[in-house]
Design a protein around this motif. Structure first.
Motif, PDB file in Angstrom:
ATOM      1  N   THR A  16      29.544  55.002  17.389  1.00 49.44           N
ATOM      2  CA  THR A  16      29.537  54.565  18.791  1.00 49.44           C
ATOM      3  C   THR A  16      30.862  54.916  19.449  1.00 49.44           C
ATOM      4  O   THR A  16      30.892  55.392  20.591  1.00 49.44           O
ATOM      5  CB  THR A  16      29.277  53.048  18.885  1.00 49.44           C
ATOM      6  OG1 THR A  16      28.009  52.772  18.301  1.00 49.44           O
ATOM      7  CG2 THR A  16      29.290  52.575  20.329  1.00 49.44           C
ATOM      8  N   VAL A  18      32.964  57.367  18.521  1.00 52.02           N
ATOM      9  CA  VAL A  18      33.099  58.820  18.640  1.00 52.02           C
ATOM     10  C   VAL A  18      32.153  59.389  19.695  1.00 52.02           C
ATOM     11  O   VAL A  18      32.562  60.114  20.601  1.00 52.02           O
ATOM     12  CB  VAL A  18      32.863  59.500  17.268  1.00 52.02           C
ATOM     13  CG1 VAL A  18      32.748  61.013  17.419  1.00 52.02           C
ATOM     14  CG2 VAL A  18      33.981  59.150  16.312  1.00 52.02           C
ATOM     15  N   THR A  19      30.849  59.075  19.570  1.00 54.73           N
ATOM     16  CA  THR A  19      29.863  59.691  20.470  1.00 54.73           C
ATOM     17  C   THR A  19      29.725  58.972  21.808  1.00 54.73           C
ATOM     18  O   THR A  19      29.254  59.571  22.775  1.00 54.73           O
ATOM     19  CB  THR A  19      28.479  59.759  19.802  1.00 54.73           C
ATOM     20  OG1 THR A  19      28.036  58.428  19.501  1.00 54.73           O
ATOM     21  CG2 THR A  19      28.530  60.575  18.526  1.00 54.73           C
ATOM     22  N   ALA A  22      34.862  58.598  22.756  1.00 58.22           N
ATOM     23  CA  ALA A  22      35.815  59.694  22.569  1.00 58.22           C
ATOM     24  C   ALA A  22      35.268  61.036  23.073  1.00 58.22           C
ATOM     25  O   ALA A  22      35.944  61.739  23.838  1.00 58.22           O
ATOM     26  CB  ALA A  22      36.206  59.800  21.097  1.00 58.22           C
ATOM     27  N   TYR A  23      34.060  61.406  22.665  1.00 62.19           N
ATOM     28  CA  TYR A  23      33.490  62.691  23.085  1.00 62.19           C
ATOM     29  C   TYR A  23      33.290  62.759  24.605  1.00 62.19           C
ATOM     30  O   TYR A  23      33.730  63.721  25.239  1.00 62.19           O
ATOM     31  CB  TYR A  23      32.191  62.973  22.339  1.00 62.19           C
ATOM     32  CG  TYR A  23      31.532  64.256  22.770  1.00 62.19           C
ATOM     33  CD1 TYR A  23      32.042  65.488  22.372  1.00 62.19           C
ATOM     34  CD2 TYR A  23      30.414  64.253  23.600  1.00 62.19           C
ATOM     35  CE1 TYR A  23      31.463  66.673  22.780  1.00 62.19           C
ATOM     36  CE2 TYR A  23      29.825  65.428  24.003  1.00 62.19           C
ATOM     37  CZ  TYR A  23      30.357  66.636  23.602  1.00 62.19           C
ATOM     38  OH  TYR A  23      29.779  67.802  24.012  1.00 62.19           O
ATOM     39  N   PRO A  24      32.654  61.753  25.242  1.00 60.62           N
ATOM     40  CA  PRO A  24      32.521  61.822  26.706  1.00 60.62           C
ATOM     41  C   PRO A  24      33.874  61.862  27.423  1.00 60.62           C
ATOM     42  O   PRO A  24      34.026  62.561  28.432  1.00 60.62           O
ATOM     43  CB  PRO A  24      31.745  60.550  27.059  1.00 60.62           C
ATOM     44  CG  PRO A  24      31.003  60.200  25.825  1.00 60.62           C
ATOM     45  CD  PRO A  24      31.890  60.625  24.699  1.00 60.62           C
ATOM     46  N   LEU A  26      36.698  63.190  26.249  1.00 59.79           N
ATOM     47  CA  LEU A  26      37.229  64.535  26.049  1.00 59.79           C
ATOM     48  C   LEU A  26      36.552  65.543  26.968  1.00 59.79           C
ATOM     49  O   LEU A  26      37.216  66.365  27.609  1.00 59.79           O
ATOM     50  CB  LEU A  26      37.050  64.953  24.585  1.00 59.79           C
ATOM     51  CG  LEU A  26      37.476  66.386  24.247  1.00 59.79           C
ATOM     52  CD1 LEU A  26      38.978  66.539  24.392  1.00 59.79           C
ATOM     53  CD2 LEU A  26      37.012  66.760  22.849  1.00 59.79           C
ATOM     54  N   VAL A  27      35.238  65.497  27.050  1.00 58.93           N
ATOM     55  CA  VAL A  27      34.498  66.423  27.913  1.00 58.93           C
ATOM     56  C   VAL A  27      34.875  66.207  29.379  1.00 58.93           C
ATOM     57  O   VAL A  27      35.066  67.169  30.133  1.00 58.93           O
ATOM     58  CB  VAL A  27      32.974  66.269  27.696  1.00 58.93           C
ATOM     59  CG1 VAL A  27      32.196  67.029  28.752  1.00 58.93           C
ATOM     60  CG2 VAL A  27      32.586  66.746  26.308  1.00 58.93           C
ATOM     61  N   THR A  28      35.019  64.965  29.793  1.00 55.02           N
ATOM     62  CA  THR A  28      35.401  64.667  31.178  1.00 55.02           C
ATOM     63  C   THR A  28      36.792  65.213  31.493  1.00 55.02           C
ATOM     64  O   THR A  28      37.002  65.842  32.536  1.00 55.02           O
ATOM     65  CB  THR A  28      35.352  63.145  31.437  1.00 55.02           C
ATOM     66  OG1 THR A  28      34.023  62.688  31.192  1.00 55.02           O
ATOM     67  CG2 THR A  28      35.754  62.810  32.857  1.00 55.02           C
TER      68      THR A  28
END
Length: 192
Positions: A16, A18-19, A22-24, A26-28
C-alpha cells in the motif's frame, strides 16, 4: 493461522505504501518536472491570463466568422469531457444518416457558394467525441465563408491555416491537422 496474519499484514502495509503513495508521488513529481504543460492539461490562456480552454479538448464554434470544429458525440453538452465516448452509430443507422445530412445542410446554408465536397471530419464525430483538430481539407473548406464574413483576404486566411498546421506525431503517426481553438484565437488576433 496467526503466523500468516503478521506477514500478510506487513505485505499489505508495504505494498500500500509503495503502490498507493510512493509510486504515484514519484510519477506526479516527474510529470510536473518533465511535462509540466501536459500534466496540467495543456491549458490556453488569453492575453489577460484568463483561461480559454485546453488544446487537447475541442470546443464548439458555430458562428460563421469562425472555423468550425469537428462535431462532438458527447451528448447535449458538446465537448463534455466527462461524457467522452463515440456515438456507436453504425453506417447503416438512420440516426447517423440524419445527423450527417443535417450537418451537411448546415454547412451548405452557411456557405451556399461552396460547391467543394464536404470533408468527412466536418460531418462525423471522432471516437472520443472530444477531438480538438480538423484536417487541413476541413480548414480550407471553410476559408471562403470566413473571408466573406470577416472581409479578409483568402490568402491571409490560408497563411493562418498553414501557420497553425501541426505535422504528424513523431513524423510518423497520424495526418497533418489544425487545432481549431488555436486557429480561431489567431484569427481573432489577426482581425483586430
Amino acid at each position: 493461522m496467526f503466523t500468516y496474519l503478521k506477514p500478510a499484514a506487513m505485505m499489505l502495509f508495504l505494498l500500500t505504501l509503495v503502490t498507493g503513495a510512493a509510486y504515484p508521488a514519484l510519477v506526479t513529481v516527474l510529470a510536473q518536472m518533465l511535462f509540466n504543460d501536459q500534466a496540467n492539461g495543456s491549458l490556453i490562456q488569453d492575453d489577460k491570463g484568463q483561461l480559454i480552454g485546453s488544446e487537447l479538448i475541442g470546443q464548439t464554434f458555430s458562428g460563421p466568422k469562425y472555423f468550425w470544429s469537428r462535431p462532438s458525440a458527447t451528448g447535449p453538452y458538446s465537448y463534455n469531457a466527462a461524457a467522452s465516448s463515440g456515438s456507436n452509430l453504425g453506417p447503416t443507422n438512420p440516426a447517423l444518416t440524419d445527423a450527417v445530412a443535417a450537418r451537411i445542410q448546415a454547412l451548405k446554408e452557411a456557405d451556399p457558394d461552396n460547391k467543394a465536397p464536404v470533408p468527412v471530419d466536418l460531418i462525423t464525430a471522432s471516437g472520443s467525441g472530444l477531438d480538438p483538430h480538423i484536417s487541413i481539407a476541413a480548414a480550407e473548406y471553410q476559408i471562403k465563408r470566413i473571408a466573406k464574413v470577416r472581409k479578409i483576404d483568402t490568402a491571409k486566411l490560408q497563411a493562418l491555416v498553414d501557420a497553425h498546421t501541426e505535422g504528424r506525431q513523431w513524423l510518423v503517426f497520424g495526418e497533418p491537422r489544425v487545432n481549431v481553438l488555436k486557429l480561431n484565437l489567431a484569427l481573432d488576433r489577426a482581425g483586430r
